[in-house]
Write a protein that holds these residues in place. Sequence first.
Motif, PDB file in Angstrom:
ATOM      1  N   ARG A  20     -13.715   4.245   1.081  1.00  0.00           N
ATOM      2  CA  ARG A  20     -14.627   5.354   0.780  1.00  0.00           C
ATOM      3  C   ARG A  20     -15.997   5.110   1.377  1.00  0.00           C
ATOM      4  O   ARG A  20     -16.609   6.001   1.923  1.00  0.00           O
ATOM      5  N   ARG A  21     -16.439   3.872   1.266  1.00  0.00           N
ATOM      6  CA  ARG A  21     -17.797   3.582   1.697  1.00  0.00           C
ATOM      7  C   ARG A  21     -17.888   3.284   3.187  1.00  0.00           C
ATOM      8  O   ARG A  21     -18.873   3.616   3.821  1.00  0.00           O
ATOM      9  N   ASN A  22     -16.873   2.620   3.744  1.00  0.00           N
ATOM     10  CA  ASN A  22     -17.038   2.047   5.085  1.00  0.00           C
ATOM     11  C   ASN A  22     -16.117   2.590   6.173  1.00  0.00           C
ATOM     12  O   ASN A  22     -16.146   2.088   7.288  1.00  0.00           O
ATOM     13  N   HIS A  23     -15.306   3.590   5.876  1.00  0.00           N
ATOM     14  CA  HIS A  23     -14.328   3.998   6.898  1.00  0.00           C
ATOM     15  C   HIS A  23     -14.984   4.427   8.199  1.00  0.00           C
ATOM     16  O   HIS A  23     -14.457   4.181   9.276  1.00  0.00           O
ATOM     17  N   MET A  24     -16.159   5.034   8.114  1.00  0.00           N
ATOM     18  CA  MET A  24     -16.836   5.476   9.333  1.00  0.00           C
ATOM     19  C   MET A  24     -17.251   4.300  10.209  1.00  0.00           C
ATOM     20  O   MET A  24     -17.156   4.377  11.425  1.00  0.00           O
ATOM     21  N   GLU A  25     -17.635   3.192   9.527  1.00  0.00           N
ATOM     22  CA  GLU A  25     -18.027   2.002  10.297  1.00  0.00           C
ATOM     23  C   GLU A  25     -16.824   1.407  11.016  1.00  0.00           C
ATOM     24  O   GLU A  25     -16.899   1.037  12.185  1.00  0.00           O
ATOM     25  N   PHE A  26     -15.688   1.326  10.325  1.00  0.00           N
ATOM     26  CA  PHE A  26     -14.483   0.785  10.958  1.00  0.00           C
ATOM     27  C   PHE A  26     -14.145   1.590  12.201  1.00  0.00           C
ATOM     28  O   PHE A  26     -13.853   1.058  13.254  1.00  0.00           O
ATOM     29  N   LEU A  27     -14.187   2.873  12.059  1.00  0.00           N
ATOM     30  CA  LEU A  27     -13.780   3.733  13.165  1.00  0.00           C
ATOM     31  C   LEU A  27     -14.762   3.645  14.319  1.00  0.00           C
ATOM     32  O   LEU A  27     -14.366   3.545  15.467  1.00  0.00           O
ATOM     33  N   LYS A  28     -16.032   3.658  13.978  1.00  0.00           N
ATOM     34  CA  LYS A  28     -17.037   3.616  15.045  1.00  0.00           C
ATOM     35  C   LYS A  28     -17.034   2.286  15.768  1.00  0.00           C
ATOM     36  O   LYS A  28     -17.078   2.260  16.983  1.00  0.00           O
TER      37      LYS A  28
ATOM     38  N   HIS B 285      -7.520  -0.602  12.314  1.00  0.00           N
ATOM     39  CA  HIS B 285      -8.269   0.590  11.933  1.00  0.00           C
ATOM     40  C   HIS B 285      -8.079   1.688  12.964  1.00  0.00           C
ATOM     41  O   HIS B 285      -9.005   2.421  13.277  1.00  0.00           O
ATOM     42  N   SER B 286      -6.887   1.786  13.484  1.00  0.00           N
ATOM     43  CA  SER B 286      -6.618   2.795  14.494  1.00  0.00           C
ATOM     44  C   SER B 286      -6.720   4.199  13.902  1.00  0.00           C
ATOM     45  O   SER B 286      -6.214   4.478  12.812  1.00  0.00           O
ATOM     46  N   LEU B 287      -7.380   5.073  14.619  1.00  0.00           N
ATOM     47  CA  LEU B 287      -7.521   6.453  14.158  1.00  0.00           C
ATOM     48  C   LEU B 287      -6.162   7.140  14.081  1.00  0.00           C
ATOM     49  O   LEU B 287      -5.880   7.891  13.146  1.00  0.00           O
ATOM     50  N   GLN B 288      -5.305   6.845  15.059  1.00  0.00           N
ATOM     51  CA  GLN B 288      -3.975   7.456  15.029  1.00  0.00           C
ATOM     52  C   GLN B 288      -3.217   7.072  13.760  1.00  0.00           C
ATOM     53  O   GLN B 288      -2.502   7.880  13.182  1.00  0.00           O
ATOM     54  N   GLN B 289      -3.394   5.817  13.318  1.00  0.00           N
ATOM     55  CA  GLN B 289      -2.700   5.394  12.098  1.00  0.00           C
ATOM     56  C   GLN B 289      -3.261   6.051  10.847  1.00  0.00           C
ATOM     57  O   GLN B 289      -2.512   6.359   9.928  1.00  0.00           O
ATOM     58  N   CYS B 290      -4.565   6.273  10.816  1.00  0.00           N
ATOM     59  CA  CYS B 290      -5.140   7.021   9.691  1.00  0.00           C
ATOM     60  C   CYS B 290      -4.424   8.360   9.593  1.00  0.00           C
ATOM     61  O   CYS B 290      -4.052   8.810   8.509  1.00  0.00           O
ATOM     62  N   ILE B 291      -4.258   8.960  10.736  1.00  0.00           N
ATOM     63  CA  ILE B 291      -3.692  10.305  10.770  1.00  0.00           C
ATOM     64  C   ILE B 291      -2.204  10.287  10.436  1.00  0.00           C
ATOM     65  O   ILE B 291      -1.716  11.159   9.727  1.00  0.00           O
ATOM     66  N   ASP B 292      -1.506   9.254  10.910  1.00  0.00           N
ATOM     67  CA  ASP B 292      -0.081   9.134  10.585  1.00  0.00           C
ATOM     68  C   ASP B 292       0.137   9.125   9.068  1.00  0.00           C
ATOM     69  O   ASP B 292       1.097   9.701   8.571  1.00  0.00           O
ATOM     70  N   CYS B 293      -0.739   8.450   8.339  1.00  0.00           N
ATOM     71  CA  CYS B 293      -0.582   8.385   6.886  1.00  0.00           C
ATOM     72  C   CYS B 293      -1.226   9.559   6.166  1.00  0.00           C
ATOM     73  O   CYS B 293      -0.748   9.972   5.122  1.00  0.00           O
ATOM     74  N   HIS B 294      -2.304  10.068   6.700  1.00  0.00           N
ATOM     75  CA  HIS B 294      -3.098  11.007   5.916  1.00  0.00           C
ATOM     76  C   HIS B 294      -2.919  12.477   6.281  1.00  0.00           C
ATOM     77  O   HIS B 294      -3.478  13.343   5.604  1.00  0.00           O
ATOM     78  N   ALA B 295      -2.163  12.778   7.311  1.00  0.00           N
ATOM     79  CA  ALA B 295      -1.981  14.183   7.668  1.00  0.00           C
ATOM     80  C   ALA B 295      -1.211  14.922   6.582  1.00  0.00           C
ATOM     81  O   ALA B 295      -0.299  14.374   5.970  1.00  0.00           O
ATOM     82  N   SER B 296      -1.583  16.158   6.360  1.00  0.00           N
ATOM     83  CA  SER B 296      -0.914  16.986   5.358  1.00  0.00           C
ATOM     84  C   SER B 296       0.515  17.287   5.780  1.00  0.00           C
ATOM     85  O   SER B 296       0.787  17.545   6.949  1.00  0.00           O
ATOM     86  N   ARG B 297       1.418  17.286   4.815  1.00  0.00           N
ATOM     87  CA  ARG B 297       2.796  17.657   5.137  1.00  0.00           C
ATOM     88  C   ARG B 297       2.906  19.148   5.399  1.00  0.00           C
ATOM     89  O   ARG B 297       3.742  19.597   6.157  1.00  0.00           O
TER      90      ARG B 297
END
Length: 127
Positions: free
Chosen positions: A42-50, A66-78
Amino acid sequence: MIVALTVAAAATAAYADAGRVPTPKIVIEKGGKCVEDVAVMRRNHMEFLKHQRDDTMRRGIRSTKHSLQQCIDCHASRKTGSVVGSNENFCQSCHAYAAVKLDCFECHSTKPKAAAAAGTAVAKGNP
Ligand code: HEC
Ligand code: HEC
Ligand code: HEC
């Protein structure tokens, strides 16, 4: 804005323990665990990505933790297959609330890799 939130928190008991970042209802599509503790994310995700983006671009480091593609693989809406585009979708749900605007998805895909692969398979048809 801070004053308004403070007043709202004082007025609404349910709001009082909502935490530092105002969080709307968040849907996690895939089970399992995030790449870091939730509080950290919650606090640091932007830092990881940047940081990863800078390292990738400037020094050619390719960690996938901290791959952006992996964030999306898990977090995309069904429902929509995306992390943005609707305030129910993961990244946008919070960002709309916090008035954060991302330019990331002008270049990066908003969809999981698996969905893209499945789309290709469907397009090719079944034998
Ligand atoms: C102008 C196009 C562009 C924009 C805008 C952009 N990126 Fe990238 N990004 C790239 C390119 C090109 C790469 C390198 C390609 C690769 O490594 O697969 C990359 C790589 C990355 C990586 C490392 C590879 C990966 O998939 O994890 C991350 C993380 C990342 N970007 C995050 C972001 C974030 C967060 C934003 C928004 C704040 C953003 N990018 C905006 C073009 C862009
Ligand atoms: C393996 C699947 C997976 C990956 C990859 C993943 N997450 Fe998560 N994420 C989760 C799950 C599941 C949760 C719910 C909390 C938990 O139990 O870990 C979560 C929680 C979060 C939260 C906190 C949401 C809240 O309730 O406040 C944020 C922010 C977040 N993730 C962002 C990201 C970002 C950014 C990335 C990429 C750097 C990422 N996640 C990668 C599965 C994942
Ligand atoms: C729990 C709420 C929440 C979720 C979920 C969330 N974010 Fe954020 N994000 C924020 C907040 C709040 C900020 C602004 C922090 C600040 O200004 O210091 C932010 C900022 C960012 C920034 C930096 C923007 C900038 O211009 O500085 C990036 C990049 C980012 N988020 C990417 C993502 C991605 C990608 C996802 C989905 C995988 C995501 N976030 C999900 C709350 C969230």
